[in-house]
Design an enzyme around this catalytic site. Sequence first.
Site, PDB file in Angstrom:
ATOM      1  N   GLU A 216       0.914  -1.152  -0.078  1.00  0.00           N
ATOM      2  CA  GLU A 216       0.046  -0.089  -0.027  1.00  0.00           C
ATOM      3  C   GLU A 216       0.661   1.208  -0.089  1.00  0.00           C
ATOM      4  OE1 GLU A 216      -3.247   0.017  -0.091  1.00  0.00           O
ATOM      5  OE2 GLU A 216      -3.760   2.062   0.324  1.00  0.00           O
ATOM      6  N   ASP A 217       1.874   1.448   0.714  1.00  0.00           N
ATOM      7  CA  ASP A 217       2.571   2.481   0.869  1.00  0.00           C
ATOM      8  C   ASP A 217       4.044   2.693   0.735  1.00  0.00           C
ATOM      9  OD1 ASP A 217       0.260   3.330   2.318  1.00  0.00           O
ATOM     10  OD2 ASP A 217       1.134   2.805   4.241  1.00  0.00           O
TER      11      ASP A 217
END
Length: 725
Positions: free
Chosen positions: A76-77
Amino acid sequence: MLSFEELIEPIQQSLQVNDRTLLRNAYTFSQQAHAGQKRKSGEDYFVHCVEVARILVEIHMDPAAIAAALLHDVVEDTDITLQELEREFDAEVAQLVDGVTKLERVPLQTDNGTRGKASDREAEYLRKTLLAMDNDVRVILIKLADRLHNMRTLGHLSPESQRRIAHETMEVFAPLANRLGIWQMKWELQDLAFRYLNAEGYRRIASYIAERRADRDAYMSRLVDRIKKLLEQNNIPYADISGRSKHIYSIWRKMEYKKLSFDQIFDVRAIRIIVKDTAMCYQVLGIIHQAWRPIAGEFDDYIAAPKENFYQSLHTAVLLEDGKTLEVQIRTTEMHYNAEYGVAAHWRYKEKGSAGKARDIDFERRLQYLRELLDVGRSVDDASEFMDVMRSDVFRDRVYVFTPRGDIIDLPSGSTPIDFAYHIHTDVGNRCRGAKINGKLVKLDYTLQVGDRVEILTSKRGGPSRDWLNPHLGYVRTKRATAKIRQWFRKQDREKMVSLGREILDRELKRLGLETTKHDAVARLFDEDSTEEFIAKIGYGDIHPQHIATKLIEIEQQATKDEERSFLNSLPNEPSRPASSEGVRVQGTGGFLTNFARCCNPIQGDEIIGYITQGRGVTIHRMDCPNIHRFPRQRLISVDWGSDQEQRYPVPICITAYDREGLMRDIGIAVADEHINIRSVSVNTQNHIATFSVTLEVDSANQLSRVLAKIEQLPNIMEAHRVTT
Ligand code: MN
């Protein structure tokens, strides 16, 4: 920040070499991937990953889940892709991370969301989360750990974000933890959320607790010491004895909803005793009950009969010397883990063999149970409706039972073995002849209880019984089963149905003492042009005999003095024959003893007239009784039926049966169940055939029909019908 060794410290003894390698790789990989990223607090982002993993370590999750927790925000990051993760680790870890990532992407918030829609989004989220569970429940456990750590560090966000996230936590994540049976997480999530949602309430209760804590702790530790001594004297080794702490949010809720004061809640002493095995639980119970007086009605054995959510424990409450209540929970270590960690407890146990297998089955049941909940949600399209289903305790109107193979079947509560049979398969329903519950034979109108193991006994051929469609007999509760039974009858040959219908109608009319009534007349009451069609409908089970009795009553009540009424008056719609003056008003000569003429048997609704006899009071005749013309006119008086609606009328019935022991008692119970009095009984037995002449006090034809149907259900009964002269 926890070092790798510190992180795995609680589980390191159970880790294999390859597990340790996996976890170390995940730790390093995540640390490098998140390098340079910071959280709002200014901490390294990686701290969050370690803390989330730590939460799973503390509940003893398996290495794959802990590795995935370390890596949960990587896709996600950071620039890392799922493919890279899969290459670096394995498919299992990558899939878990993928699951968490997908959950992140379920939009909980929209930019222009109005206030009213917030709960819809939460519902949708909860629903998607539960859907994700179908793949792997560990995804949700990681997500919950993620949320828990975010809540622990919520202080660094803006007040607005705090409220929003706290609200979601209360509405979505705490209920989720609850569903999964992870009480530890549920309570912490609730308390943390409550702190931001109602800062004042939180502070007030926290300060109350702080004020009383020293006193309470001293008191509890003396109590714990006493119990420890008691157990030692009895040679019972214990794993743990501790005072149970109350949680802030649960105290607040009790104060709000039960309108109790803080002291009322806080003053209740609560202790948990954890021992090695089940036998010891009961021994400890005996010891506690000897030491203090048990409070009646407070004992619950959730070991023998676990709660629907698989919770096991003994609960009791005793009265302490100072008059205060002590609540005691007694359970084994394993029961304790199950209670605290719910589905997550599964990974704590690694043994092979039968104990391990039993636990696996238990785990599967838990998951199955959660899937059943999910199915409820699936059938509901609207998200907020789904939320209502989730919120209202699903178990109050559902009953969960097991097939002999251990599959869970979810039915509306009140369901019977027949409902169960039709749920399994239409064919099983149609051929159902009996049922065993937990190995014991039961009647087919048995009401299924949560946790029952249901086994259906079937015949090779044959179909459902028509009695199953009679709502008064309580054989079938679900619409599905009713529809299937109707369908079966519909499929049968129409001609057969017509003759069956005719038989049923004749029998019902005989029961009601209306043998002379024409089928056409009854069909007309049902607005049926074709009498044959009407009779076929009875055969198919669309019109139940019970409906016929009800209809006669309805029509009678609506009828006026027109032609229809005179037609109806010739029918004894009301099986009414008041035998005393209570049922009839004698105009102008009130107080006379009254009785009914045997020649014409007047019933309520008939036009009647009284004849003053010599010494036997007033005899009531029908107006059209031919005998009246022979009486001296001056001794005839005008009489009227009493107006009391609640009247009960004596009705003679006749029951024939193959004689057996207990027959009269069973009839008596069937009658009493209908709240009907028996005025008189006589029995005559010849060649093993018993004939009962019974006079019942009924209030309507409807009630009569119902009780006759019930009597005919009893074993050995051949026939039960109303007697008319
Ligand atoms: Mn996260």
